[in-house]
Design an enzyme around this catalytic site. Structure first.
Site, PDB file in Angstrom:
ATOM      1  N   LYS A 252      35.890  -3.168   5.748  1.00 26.77           N
ATOM      2  CA  LYS A 252      36.329  -4.250   6.509  1.00 26.77           C
ATOM      3  C   LYS A 252      37.576  -4.957   5.875  1.00 26.77           C
ATOM      4  O   LYS A 252      37.657  -4.840   4.725  1.00 26.77           O
ATOM      5  CB  LYS A 252      35.240  -5.281   6.610  1.00 26.77           C
ATOM      6  CG  LYS A 252      34.637  -5.930   5.502  1.00 26.77           C
ATOM      7  CD  LYS A 252      33.343  -6.723   5.522  1.00 26.77           C
ATOM      8  CE  LYS A 252      32.874  -7.466   4.502  1.00 26.77           C
ATOM      9  NZ  LYS A 252      31.556  -7.827   4.349  1.00 26.77           N
TER      10      LYS A 252
ATOM     11  N   TYR B 236      60.589 -25.806  -5.843  1.00 28.38           N
ATOM     12  CA  TYR B 236      60.225 -26.878  -5.294  1.00 28.38           C
ATOM     13  C   TYR B 236      59.673 -27.905  -5.810  1.00 28.38           C
ATOM     14  O   TYR B 236      58.587 -27.670  -6.494  1.00 28.38           O
ATOM     15  CB  TYR B 236      59.609 -26.461  -3.874  1.00 28.38           C
ATOM     16  CG  TYR B 236      60.109 -25.762  -2.893  1.00 28.38           C
ATOM     17  CD1 TYR B 236      61.407 -26.320  -1.917  1.00 28.38           C
ATOM     18  CD2 TYR B 236      59.704 -24.236  -2.455  1.00 28.38           C
ATOM     19  CE1 TYR B 236      61.739 -25.516  -1.285  1.00 28.38           C
ATOM     20  CE2 TYR B 236      60.397 -23.511  -1.215  1.00 28.38           C
ATOM     21  CZ  TYR B 236      61.420 -24.154  -0.518  1.00 28.38           C
ATOM     22  OH  TYR B 236      61.920 -23.687   0.284  1.00 28.38           O
TER      23      TYR B 236
HETATM   24  C1  LIG Z   1      30.870  -7.401   3.256  1.00 26.62           C
HETATM   25  C2  LIG Z   1      29.313  -7.155   3.571  1.00 26.62           C
HETATM   26  C3  LIG Z   1      28.645  -6.180   2.510  1.00 26.62           C
HETATM   27  C4  LIG Z   1      29.541  -5.725   1.316  1.00 26.62           C
HETATM   28  O1  LIG Z   1      29.434  -6.702   0.236  1.00 26.62           O
HETATM   29  P1  LIG Z   1      30.235  -6.529  -1.176  1.00 26.62           P
HETATM   30  O2  LIG Z   1      29.623  -7.749  -1.951  1.00 26.62           O
HETATM   31  O3  LIG Z   1      31.456  -6.335  -0.819  1.00 26.62           O
HETATM   32  O4  LIG Z   1      29.576  -5.375  -1.953  1.00 26.62           O
HETATM   33  C5  LIG Z   1      27.391  -5.523   2.821  1.00 26.62           C
HETATM   34  N1  LIG Z   1      26.629  -5.993   4.033  1.00 26.62           N
HETATM   35  C6  LIG Z   1      27.344  -7.002   4.484  1.00 26.62           C
HETATM   36  C7  LIG Z   1      26.443  -7.459   5.673  1.00 26.62           C
HETATM   37  C8  LIG Z   1      28.656  -7.384   4.535  1.00 26.62           C
HETATM   38  O5  LIG Z   1      28.937  -8.536   5.506  1.00 26.62           O
END
Ligand SMILES: *Cc1c(COP(=O)(O)O)cnc(C)c1O
Length: 375
Positions: A37, A261
């Site tokens: 994701k 800045y």
């Molecule tokens: C993002 C996510 C993961 C992965 O988590 P990590 O800590 O990056 O391994 C797993 N399950 C769900 C439901 C998530 O939203």
């Protein structure tokens, strides 16, 4: 080495090895689901997914329908894809059209899947995360039963998500969630042995074998970052991402002269400043003003002054030994014997490594290699 104003280089071989390393923690029959994701945590979803599958992952997971579509459009036709997030009616249609599995926890979610033409679903128990899923185990079991009676909807999995897997000092909450989920899933799995039970994220996979069930959903560790925020190398993980820029300008700064800045850096000795054309418009966050190191010529140089949208300045010292103009600068990654990890940048910012790489904007081109060789 071709320099770019700002560049992310991703070593796909590192992603493969991290997946192999994670797979090595699992029993042979347990599947590894690579979470790609948010554009693969900033690494590029498609390339990361390919590398993860090559490294032994058999599932991919994303947060939303469009991310599933992107994987299918890139030709990842046969991998199983799980969309983990909440879906509007339109997003549900898009996810199912992309042949993705989706997550449900209410009867009306199941009805929505049926109305959208049917598909594979994973029923989610909220064992303590307090976000998606139903809290009531009996209700979740009724939803499972409802799925079984709904034509066109196939029960593919049971899942939950941990709130404190990354916190070893969580007063037993992780173990509590694990027990709640285990009790719920056990009976359903007994009646339906073909379904996939899954709960673990990266931290849970590394922390507790009893959390592995039939599949682990790993994101952060796939990219070689440490889910506990520690040095990833200590756990045998290999950061896949390098963030670089280059020294586009060098200028002398006399005592009392300032840079950037707000004049937040004023020279207290005569020194040389390097200007690097990367800034918060690239995701190198403003909170790193006067608060980061950058590697130039294999040495740590302090970032001085304010991070602006397109530039930062680093203090190269009064007499930089070799000509720094044009030299590559490493903001995240290894140069000679020095390295700067996403975990180090995160701790400077008071955030987590996840946010550091996710923050890198589309303005920064991503390039891919395999241990230095072109892919
Ligand atoms: C993002 C996510 C993961 C992965 O988590 P990590 O800590 O990056 O391994 C797993 N399950 C769900 C439901 C998530 O939203």
């Amino acid at each position: 080495m071709t320099t770019r104003r700002a560049l992310v280089r991703v070593n796909v071989a590192a992603i493969e090895r991290n997946c192999a390393r994670l797979r090595g923690e699992l029993r042979g029959s347990t599947e590894l689901c690579a979470v790609v994701k948010a554009d693969g945590y900033g690494h590029g979803a498609v390339q990361s997914a390919r590398a993860a599958l090559a490294g032994g992952a058999s599932w991919l997971a994303v947060a939303c329908a469009r991310e599933a579509r992107e994987l299918r459009d890139a030709g990842m036709g046969d991998a199983r894809v799980l969309v983990m997030g909440a879906l509007t009616a339109a997003e549900l249609r898009e996810a199912l059209a992309a042949n993705a599995d989706v997550v449900v926890w209410r009867q009306r979610d199941v009805e929505a899947v049926a109305a959208a033409g049917g598909g594979r679903v994973h029923v989610k128990l909220d064992s303590g995360m307090g976000r998606l899923g139903t809290r009531d185990a009996a209700e979740a079991a009724r939803v499972v039963a409802f799925v079984r009676y709904t034509a066109g909807v196939e029960l593919a999995g049971l899942m939950t998500h941990f709130a404190t897997a990354d916190d070893l000092d969580d007063a037993g909450f992780f173990v509590h969630q694990l027990a709640v989920f285990t009790d719920w899933a056990r009976e359903i799995k007994r009646d339906h042995p073909e379904i996939l039970v899954h709960a673990a994220n990266s931290a849970a996979l590394l922390r507790e074998e009893r959390a592995h069930f039939d599949m682990a959903r790993c994101g952060i560790a796939v990219y070689g970052m440490d889910p506990f925020g520690a040095d990833p190398y200590q756990r045998g993980l290999e950061p896949a991402l390098q963030l670089s820029s280059y020294v586009a300008e060098v200028k002398g700064l006399a005592v009392g002269e300032s840079a950037g800045y707000g004049r937040r850096f004023v020279a207290t000795r005569d020194t040389c400043l390097g200007v690097l054309p990367i800034g918060y418009g690239d995701g190198w966050r403003r909170g790193l003003s006067n608060n980061a190191d950058v590697l130039v010529g294999g040495r740590r140089r302090p970032l001085v002054g304010t991070v602006s949208m397109d530039n930062i300045t680093v203090d190269l010292g009064p007499d930089p030994t070799d000509e720094p103009l044009g030299k590559e600068a490493i903001l995240i990654g290894v140069q000679d014997a020095e390295r700067i990890t996403a975990e180090e940048v995160a701790s400077r910012l008071g955030t987590i490594n996840y946010e550091v790489t996710c923050a890198l904007t589309p303005r920064v081109p991503r390039s891919y290699h395999r241990d230095g060789e072109p892919t």
